[in-house]
Design a protein around this motif. Structure first.
Motif, mmCIF file in Angstrom:
data_model
loop_
_atom_site.group_PDB
_atom_site.id
_atom_site.type_symbol
_atom_site.label_atom_id
_atom_site.label_comp_id
_atom_site.label_asym_id
_atom_site.label_seq_id
_atom_site.Cartn_x
_atom_site.Cartn_y
_atom_site.Cartn_z
ATOM 1 N N ARG A 109 0.819 -1.214 0.000
ATOM 2 C CA ARG A 109 0.000 0.000 0.000
ATOM 3 C C ARG A 109 0.855 1.267 0.000
ATOM 4 O O ARG A 109 0.447 2.293 -0.547
ATOM 5 C CB ARG A 109 -0.926 0.007 1.213
ATOM 6 C CG ARG A 109 -1.961 -1.095 1.190
ATOM 7 C CD ARG A 109 -3.066 -0.835 2.182
ATOM 8 N NE ARG A 109 -4.059 -1.893 2.188
ATOM 9 C CZ ARG A 109 -5.293 -1.762 2.679
ATOM 10 N NH1 ARG A 109 -5.678 -0.604 3.191
ATOM 11 N NH2 ARG A 109 -6.127 -2.771 2.647
ATOM 12 N N ALA A 110 2.031 1.201 0.633
ATOM 13 C CA ALA A 110 2.893 2.381 0.690
ATOM 14 C C ALA A 110 3.794 2.487 -0.530
ATOM 15 O O ALA A 110 4.471 3.510 -0.725
ATOM 16 C CB ALA A 110 3.742 2.343 1.957
ATOM 17 N N GLY A 111 3.822 1.438 -1.374
ATOM 18 C CA GLY A 111 4.640 1.450 -2.567
ATOM 19 C C GLY A 111 6.124 1.375 -2.275
ATOM 20 O O GLY A 111 6.942 2.001 -2.983
ATOM 21 N N VAL A 112 6.476 0.607 -1.229
ATOM 22 C CA VAL A 112 7.892 0.453 -0.866
ATOM 23 C C VAL A 112 8.178 -1.034 -0.670
ATOM 24 O O VAL A 112 7.282 -1.880 -0.750
ATOM 25 C CB VAL A 112 8.230 1.214 0.445
ATOM 26 C CG1 VAL A 112 8.004 2.709 0.260
ATOM 27 C CG2 VAL A 112 7.398 0.682 1.609
ATOM 28 N N SER A 113 9.430 -1.353 -0.420
ATOM 29 C CA SER A 113 9.795 -2.754 -0.181
ATOM 30 C C SER A 113 9.496 -3.146 1.264
ATOM 31 O O SER A 113 9.356 -2.297 2.159
ATOM 32 C CB SER A 113 11.287 -2.957 -0.459
ATOM 33 O OG SER A 113 12.063 -2.256 0.502
ATOM 34 N N ARG A 114 9.422 -4.464 1.478
ATOM 35 C CA ARG A 114 9.217 -4.973 2.834
ATOM 36 C C ARG A 114 10.358 -4.542 3.757
ATOM 37 O O ARG A 114 10.140 -4.216 4.925
ATOM 38 C CB ARG A 114 9.120 -6.502 2.808
ATOM 39 C CG ARG A 114 7.873 -7.047 2.137
ATOM 40 C CD ARG A 114 7.964 -8.559 1.991
ATOM 41 N NE ARG A 114 8.107 -9.216 3.291
ATOM 42 C CZ ARG A 114 7.092 -9.705 4.012
ATOM 43 N NH1 ARG A 114 5.861 -9.586 3.547
ATOM 44 N NH2 ARG A 114 7.299 -10.283 5.165
ATOM 45 N N SER A 115 11.580 -4.545 3.220
ATOM 46 C CA SER A 115 12.729 -4.178 4.051
ATOM 47 C C SER A 115 12.637 -2.729 4.516
ATOM 48 O O SER A 115 13.007 -2.406 5.648
ATOM 49 C CB SER A 115 14.038 -4.414 3.297
ATOM 50 O OG SER A 115 14.089 -3.626 2.118
#
Length: 337
Positions: free
Chosen positions: A9-15
């Protein structure tokens, strides 16, 4: 809800989400705010593992108990329950680890693997390698019991020497001249088990001070051993009119042996000692005894351990409990035998 959904949802990676949650790496303020907005929208609460990652801790305490092959006494179970309950009030888990004999590998995994933030160690010997090991690796710990030289460590303990001495003085005040101490097992005494040695020291000091005739014996931690022990005592020391004990698990057998010998308590024979309140109240008649405050001791051990975890360089603290001897119905004036 999990980190993967937040990342999507935030458009970022899990890390990147993990970095925000843990604080381990710097993330741009704009990215951090975007991730935080998603977290707030989803009302996400990090699980225990994530909190531990952020805090650099496991949020788990180790409780080292006697070997699993041994049946825990009521007092030992009380300590276990009180430590677990106290930890739960701080939202902490407790990892139980038996030690001794074949179980030393379990203890070593706790120490070497850093699986816990700190350790509560039970059943302390006068010279205890486990204490030395914990001190060497710098893992925070508190002991229930203490070594012969407990300086530099934090501990909670019962004043077995003082309490057994107080029991002997009580019996002497009632006119008893021949008294016995029923201790814990011969194996525990040989291992340097602190309570057994301190109880014996207190017994011998009080017997000498009051000019009594005293006999001390070891006894297994079960009713059958208690019955056999008292049968043997009565056969070899017929002048005995009273006994003190720290072996609560043997009390049902003590009761059976005295009844089998036709001795009324306290009319013919008095019994006193140090025990958990449960055992004292179940004795017939109720046992004159110093009631061990297990719940208070376990709670204080956890509180002390948390202080050490938060401030490892703090001055070690300790507490020696000396509860009053509760006068119940198992002791009375000596009657010549």
């Amino acid at each position: 809800m999990n980190i993967g959904e937040i990342a999507r949802r935030a458009g970022v990676s899990r890390s990147t989400v993990s970095y925000v949650l843990s604080g381990k790496r710097t993330v741009s303020e704009a990215t951090r705010q975007r991730i935080q907005a998603v977290i707030d929208e989803l009302d996400y609460r990090p699980n225990a593992s994530a909190r531990a990652l952020k805090e650099g801790r496991t949020r788990t305490l180790g409780l080292v108990i006697p070997p699993a092959s041994q049946r825990l006494t009521d007092m030992q179970l009380g300590f276990v329950a009180s430590v677990v309950e106290a930890a739960a009030r701080h939202d902490l888990d407790v990892l139980l680890s038996p030690s001794g004999g074949d179980h030393d590998r379990s203890f070593e995994r706790i120490v070497a693997g850093r699986r816990v933030d700190g350790v509560v160690l039970m059943e302390i010997r006068l010279a205890d390698d486990r204490v030395t090991r914990l001190a060497k690796v710098g893992l925070p710990f508190v002991t229930i019991g203490r070594t012969a030289e407990p300086h530099g460590m934090s501990w909670i303990d019962i004043d077995y020497a003082g309490l057994i001495a107080r029991c002997v003085h009580h019996l002497a005040d009632l006119g008893h001249r021949h008294v016995a101490l029923v201790n814990r097992s011969a194996e525990l005494v040989a291992s340097g088990y602190g309570p057994s040695h301190r109880a014996l020291a207190g017994f011998r000091a009080a017997v000498a001070e009051r000019g009594l005739v005293g006999v001390d014996v070891c006894c297994g931690d079960d009713a059958a051993s208690g019955e056999a022990c008292v049968d043997q005592l009565l056969a070899t020391h017929p002048q005995l009119t009273a006994m003190a004990t720290i072996n609560e698990a043997a009390l049902p057998g003590v009761q059976r042996a005295l009844a089998g010998a036709g001795l009324a308590v306290p009319g013919d024979f008095s019994v006193t000692g140090v025990a958990a309140q449960h055992w004292a109240e179940d004795f017939s008649p109720p046992l004159t005894a110093a009631d061990v405050p297990m719940r208070d001791m376990g709670t204080e051990a956890v509180a002390l351990l948390l202080e050490i975890i938060a401030a490892p360089d703090a001055v070690p603290r300790h507490r020696l409990y000396s509860p009053p001897v509760s006068l119940r119905s198992s002791t009375g004036p000596a009657r010549p035998r």
